[in-house]
Design a protein around this motif. Structure first.
Motif, PDB file in Angstrom:
ATOM      1  N   VAL A 275       0.724  -1.178  -0.077  1.00  0.00           N
ATOM      2  CA  VAL A 275       0.064   0.121  -0.005  1.00  0.00           C
ATOM      3  C   VAL A 275       0.810   1.201   0.061  1.00  0.00           C
ATOM      4  CG1 VAL A 275      -1.754   1.419   1.223  1.00  0.00           C
ATOM      5  CG2 VAL A 275      -1.850  -1.258   1.167  1.00  0.00           C
ATOM      6  N   GLY A 276       1.975   1.210   0.977  1.00  0.00           N
ATOM      7  CA  GLY A 276       2.937   2.396   0.602  1.00  0.00           C
ATOM      8  C   GLY A 276       3.452   2.661  -0.460  1.00  0.00           C
ATOM      9  N   ARG A 277       3.860   1.693  -1.363  1.00  0.00           N
ATOM     10  CA  ARG A 277       4.412   1.878  -2.538  1.00  0.00           C
ATOM     11  C   ARG A 277       3.388   2.352  -3.701  1.00  0.00           C
ATOM     12  NH1 ARG A 277       7.847  -2.838  -1.460  1.00  0.00           N
ATOM     13  NH2 ARG A 277       5.984  -4.163  -1.819  1.00  0.00           N
ATOM     14  N   ALA A 278       2.344   2.127  -3.516  1.00  0.00           N
ATOM     15  CA  ALA A 278       1.157   2.557  -4.395  1.00  0.00           C
ATOM     16  C   ALA A 278       0.779   3.887  -4.093  1.00  0.00           C
ATOM     17  CB  ALA A 278      -0.060   1.521  -4.165  1.00  0.00           C
ATOM     18  N   ALA A 279       0.700   4.326  -2.712  1.00  0.00           N
ATOM     19  CA  ALA A 279       0.590   5.494  -2.249  1.00  0.00           C
ATOM     20  C   ALA A 279       1.743   6.205  -2.920  1.00  0.00           C
ATOM     21  CB  ALA A 279       0.596   5.690  -0.710  1.00  0.00           C
ATOM     22  N   VAL A 280       2.992   6.313  -2.690  1.00  0.00           N
ATOM     23  CA  VAL A 280       3.954   6.879  -3.239  1.00  0.00           C
ATOM     24  C   VAL A 280       3.990   7.004  -4.804  1.00  0.00           C
ATOM     25  CG1 VAL A 280       6.491   7.251  -3.675  1.00  0.00           C
ATOM     26  CG2 VAL A 280       5.544   6.259  -1.350  1.00  0.00           C
ATOM     27  N   THR A 281       3.536   5.896  -5.315  1.00  0.00           N
ATOM     28  CA  THR A 281       3.202   6.174  -6.984  1.00  0.00           C
ATOM     29  C   THR A 281       2.338   7.016  -7.557  1.00  0.00           C
ATOM     30  OG1 THR A 281       3.900   3.762  -7.333  1.00  0.00           O
ATOM     31  CG2 THR A 281       2.601   4.719  -8.880  1.00  0.00           C
ATOM     32  N   GLN A 282       1.130   6.953  -6.536  1.00  0.00           N
ATOM     33  CA  GLN A 282      -0.191   7.826  -7.105  1.00  0.00           C
ATOM     34  C   GLN A 282       0.337   9.457  -6.912  1.00  0.00           C
ATOM     35  OE1 GLN A 282      -4.014   6.334  -6.187  1.00  0.00           O
ATOM     36  NE2 GLN A 282      -3.476   4.336  -6.493  1.00  0.00           N
ATOM     37  N   LEU A 283       0.795   9.549  -5.670  1.00  0.00           N
ATOM     38  CA  LEU A 283       1.368  10.876  -5.220  1.00  0.00           C
ATOM     39  C   LEU A 283       2.180  11.471  -6.028  1.00  0.00           C
ATOM     40  CD1 LEU A 283       0.917  10.392  -1.359  1.00  0.00           C
ATOM     41  CD2 LEU A 283      -0.600  11.657  -3.047  1.00  0.00           C
ATOM     42  N   VAL A 284       3.019  10.768  -6.625  1.00  0.00           N
ATOM     43  CA  VAL A 284       4.189  11.307  -7.438  1.00  0.00           C
ATOM     44  C   VAL A 284       3.516  11.407  -8.772  1.00  0.00           C
ATOM     45  CG1 VAL A 284       6.178  10.467  -9.039  1.00  0.00           C
ATOM     46  CG2 VAL A 284       6.521  10.112  -6.520  1.00  0.00           C
ATOM     47  N   LEU A 285       2.967  10.509  -9.223  1.00  0.00           N
ATOM     48  CA  LEU A 285       2.152  10.860 -10.563  1.00  0.00           C
ATOM     49  C   LEU A 285       1.241  11.884 -10.812  1.00  0.00           C
ATOM     50  CD1 LEU A 285       1.294   7.075 -11.392  1.00  0.00           C
ATOM     51  CD2 LEU A 285       3.193   8.497 -12.498  1.00  0.00           C
ATOM     52  N   HIS A 286       0.579  12.258  -9.291  1.00  0.00           N
ATOM     53  CA  HIS A 286      -0.333  13.354  -9.433  1.00  0.00           C
ATOM     54  C   HIS A 286       0.459  14.711  -9.611  1.00  0.00           C
ATOM     55  CE1 HIS A 286      -3.399  16.188  -7.586  1.00  0.00           C
ATOM     56  NE2 HIS A 286      -2.564  16.522  -6.777  1.00  0.00           N
ATOM     57  N   GLU A 287       1.607  14.568  -8.935  1.00  0.00           N
ATOM     58  CA  GLU A 287       2.227  15.945  -8.925  1.00  0.00           C
ATOM     59  C   GLU A 287       2.651  16.170 -10.449  1.00  0.00           C
ATOM     60  OE1 GLU A 287       2.618  18.333  -6.922  1.00  0.00           O
ATOM     61  OE2 GLU A 287       1.649  17.443  -5.385  1.00  0.00           O
ATOM     62  N   LEU A 288       3.431  14.893 -10.991  1.00  0.00           N
ATOM     63  CA  LEU A 288       3.740  15.175 -12.362  1.00  0.00           C
ATOM     64  C   LEU A 288       2.512  15.545 -13.448  1.00  0.00           C
ATOM     65  CD1 LEU A 288       6.172  12.234 -12.576  1.00  0.00           C
ATOM     66  CD2 LEU A 288       6.785  14.417 -12.406  1.00  0.00           C
ATOM     67  N   LEU A 289       1.276  14.972 -13.244  1.00  0.00           N
ATOM     68  CA  LEU A 289       0.045  15.317 -13.893  1.00  0.00           C
ATOM     69  C   LEU A 289      -0.054  16.744 -14.061  1.00  0.00           C
ATOM     70  CD1 LEU A 289      -1.864  12.334 -13.059  1.00  0.00           C
ATOM     71  CD2 LEU A 289      -1.283  13.015 -15.593  1.00  0.00           C
ATOM     72  N   LEU A 290      -0.065  17.329 -12.765  1.00  0.00           N
ATOM     73  CA  LEU A 290      -0.406  18.751 -12.552  1.00  0.00           C
ATOM     74  C   LEU A 290       0.544  19.821 -13.392  1.00  0.00           C
ATOM     75  CD1 LEU A 290      -1.096  19.042  -8.859  1.00  0.00           C
ATOM     76  CD2 LEU A 290      -2.847  18.839 -10.824  1.00  0.00           C
ATOM     77  N   GLN A 291       1.821  19.101 -13.378  1.00  0.00           N
ATOM     78  CA  GLN A 291       2.926  20.132 -13.920  1.00  0.00           C
ATOM     79  C   GLN A 291       2.935  19.873 -15.520  1.00  0.00           C
ATOM     80  OE1 GLN A 291       6.778  20.320 -12.166  1.00  0.00           O
ATOM     81  NE2 GLN A 291       6.253  19.609 -10.426  1.00  0.00           N
ATOM     82  N   ALA A 292       2.565  18.398 -15.709  1.00  0.00           N
ATOM     83  CA  ALA A 292       2.650  18.364 -17.214  1.00  0.00           C
ATOM     84  C   ALA A 292       1.340  18.885 -17.726  1.00  0.00           C
ATOM     85  CB  ALA A 292       2.322  16.902 -17.617  1.00  0.00           C
ATOM     86  N   ALA A 293       0.254  19.148 -17.140  1.00  0.00           N
ATOM     87  CA  ALA A 293      -1.085  19.800 -17.634  1.00  0.00           C
ATOM     88  C   ALA A 293      -0.751  21.267 -17.774  1.00  0.00           C
ATOM     89  CB  ALA A 293      -2.016  19.524 -16.616  1.00  0.00           C
ATOM     90  N   GLU A 294      -0.204  21.782 -16.795  1.00  0.00           N
ATOM     91  CA  GLU A 294       0.085  23.082 -16.832  1.00  0.00           C
ATOM     92  C   GLU A 294       0.929  23.463 -18.049  1.00  0.00           C
ATOM     93  OE1 GLU A 294       1.831  26.830 -14.017  1.00  0.00           O
ATOM     94  OE2 GLU A 294       2.142  24.595 -13.322  1.00  0.00           O
ATOM     95  N   LYS A 295       1.813  22.791 -18.181  1.00  0.00           N
ATOM     96  CA  LYS A 295       2.913  22.903 -19.350  1.00  0.00           C
ATOM     97  C   LYS A 295       2.184  22.790 -20.639  1.00  0.00           C
ATOM     98  CE  LYS A 295       7.326  21.314 -21.430  1.00  0.00           C
ATOM     99  NZ  LYS A 295       8.366  20.129 -21.281  1.00  0.00           N
TER     100      LYS A 295
END
Length: 353
Positions: A69-89
């Motif tokens: 669960v910890g690994r999946a949580a880190v995965t989703q939170l990292v992807l969340h930040e990357l999605l926000l930055q990619a969408a803004e770009k």
């Protein structure tokens, strides 16, 4: 490696911690994404919530496997930040009217049962349902929007060969599972170390495949429905690549060598070893009839657009959770658990993190 045997078998068979540098400190962080950090406390809060609310997480707790669960949580939170930055770009903004309409139905509501059969999928759902549901749905929206914007302009030229069921020349047994994976990863390392030899090897495989198909047809076998097992200088638009466009072949710069599980339906269980020759994403690509992509494939293609941004920002994952697998776009326990390899020319043979 007994390459002719490998091709015949496939035709017949179906038919992190880097230096701190500037920016947020790794201390107390589960991951660092550019100038933003995902804290260990954030991850632990999600784990705690999952155990309180989700039967599947409770089962994992009883089995002492909450690190999943910890690994999946880190995965989703990292992807969340990357999605926000990619969408803004890319100038993409969430359509909150559409997201809120979906939230009203709340597909993330309810428990993930303890007897769920697909563990990886169940763990991912546990985390998605433990997060803020609007945030999780926004991530999916942004991934699909990124795919819709990227696909018309994205094309990759690459050379490739296929590792499938490989009969051992001494025992006659088939090479599959972990042994097939090892063969594919070893070949990728050879290609990265010697790009010229890669072109020569794949060229020979292309010739052999053509001969094998001719022989199969002469024997009365229908091989036309089997996808190509090899290719040299294949220019493929993302719009016509389907699931292939969600792999690192479409997320990596020219010169990269990849070894990934073959996503093509008819070649399940085989491996695709490819050398990226050219990647273009800045102009419309002429295509023939474009097949409709399902939501899951579109989401996966959108997530693949984050791969260059991950590298650009130098994302770091705390070793207590594992390492980043660029093929699976997720956190895995260790290097032995990665789904494949993504190597630059002269690559050392370790997966990118």
């Amino acid at each position: 490696m007994g390459r002719p045997r490998a091709l015949v078998a496939v035709v017949a068979g179906a038919f992190l911690l880097a230096g701190c540098g500037s920016g947020p400190s790794q201390v107390g962080a589960a991951a660092v994404i550019g100038d933003h950090a995902v804290s260990i406390d954030q991850v632990q809060d999600l784990i705690n919530k999952a155990v309180r609310e989700q039967p599947y997480a409770q089962k994992l707790a009883g089995e002492h496997k909450l690190e999943e669960v910890g690994r999946a949580a880190v995965t989703q939170l990292v992807l969340h930040e990357l999605l926000l930055q990619a969408a803004e770009k890319q100038g993409i903004k969430p359509n909150y009217g559409q997201i809120d309409a979906q939230l009203a139905k709340d597909p993330l509501n309810g428990p993930v049962p303890a007897d769920a059969s697909n563990e990886a999928q169940a763990v991912s759902q546990v985390v998605a349902r433990s997060r803020d549901h609007r945030e999780s749905l926004t991530d999916t929206y942004l991934a699909q929007a990124l795919a819709e914007k990227a696909i018309p302009n994205l094309a990759v030229t690459f050379d490739f060969t296929t590792i499938g069921t490989l009969p051992d020349p001494n025992t006659g047994s088939t090479l599959q599972g972990p042994e097939a994976k090892k063969a594919a990863l070893d070949l990728a390392r050879q290609f990265a170390a010697n790009p010229a030899a890669a072109a020569q090897r794949i060229g020979a495989d292309v010739q052999y495949e053509a001969q094998a198909r001719q022989q199969a047809k002469a024997a009365g076998n229908n091989v036309d429905s089997i996808p190509p097992l090899t290719g040299l200088g294949e220019a493929v638009p993302a719009a016509q690549a389907g699931a292939l466009a969600s792999t690192p072949i479409f997320g990596s710069p020219a010169g990269t060598v990849t070894a990934v599980p073959d996503p093509r339906e008819q070649l399940q269980g085989t491996w695709l070893v490819a050398v990226v020759r050219q990647r273009t994403d800045d102009r419309p690509v002429a295509t023939e009839e474009v097949p409709e992509l399902d939501a899951a494939t579109k989401t996966a293609i959108g997530m693949r657009q984050l791969q260059p941004l991950f590298d650009k920002l130098g994302v770091r994952v705390n070793k207590r959770y594992g390492v980043w697998d660029v093929v699976g776009m997720n956190v895995v326990p260790n290097q032995d658990s990665v789904e494949g390899l993504v190597l630059p020319p002269g690559g050392s043979g370790s997966a990118k993190q």
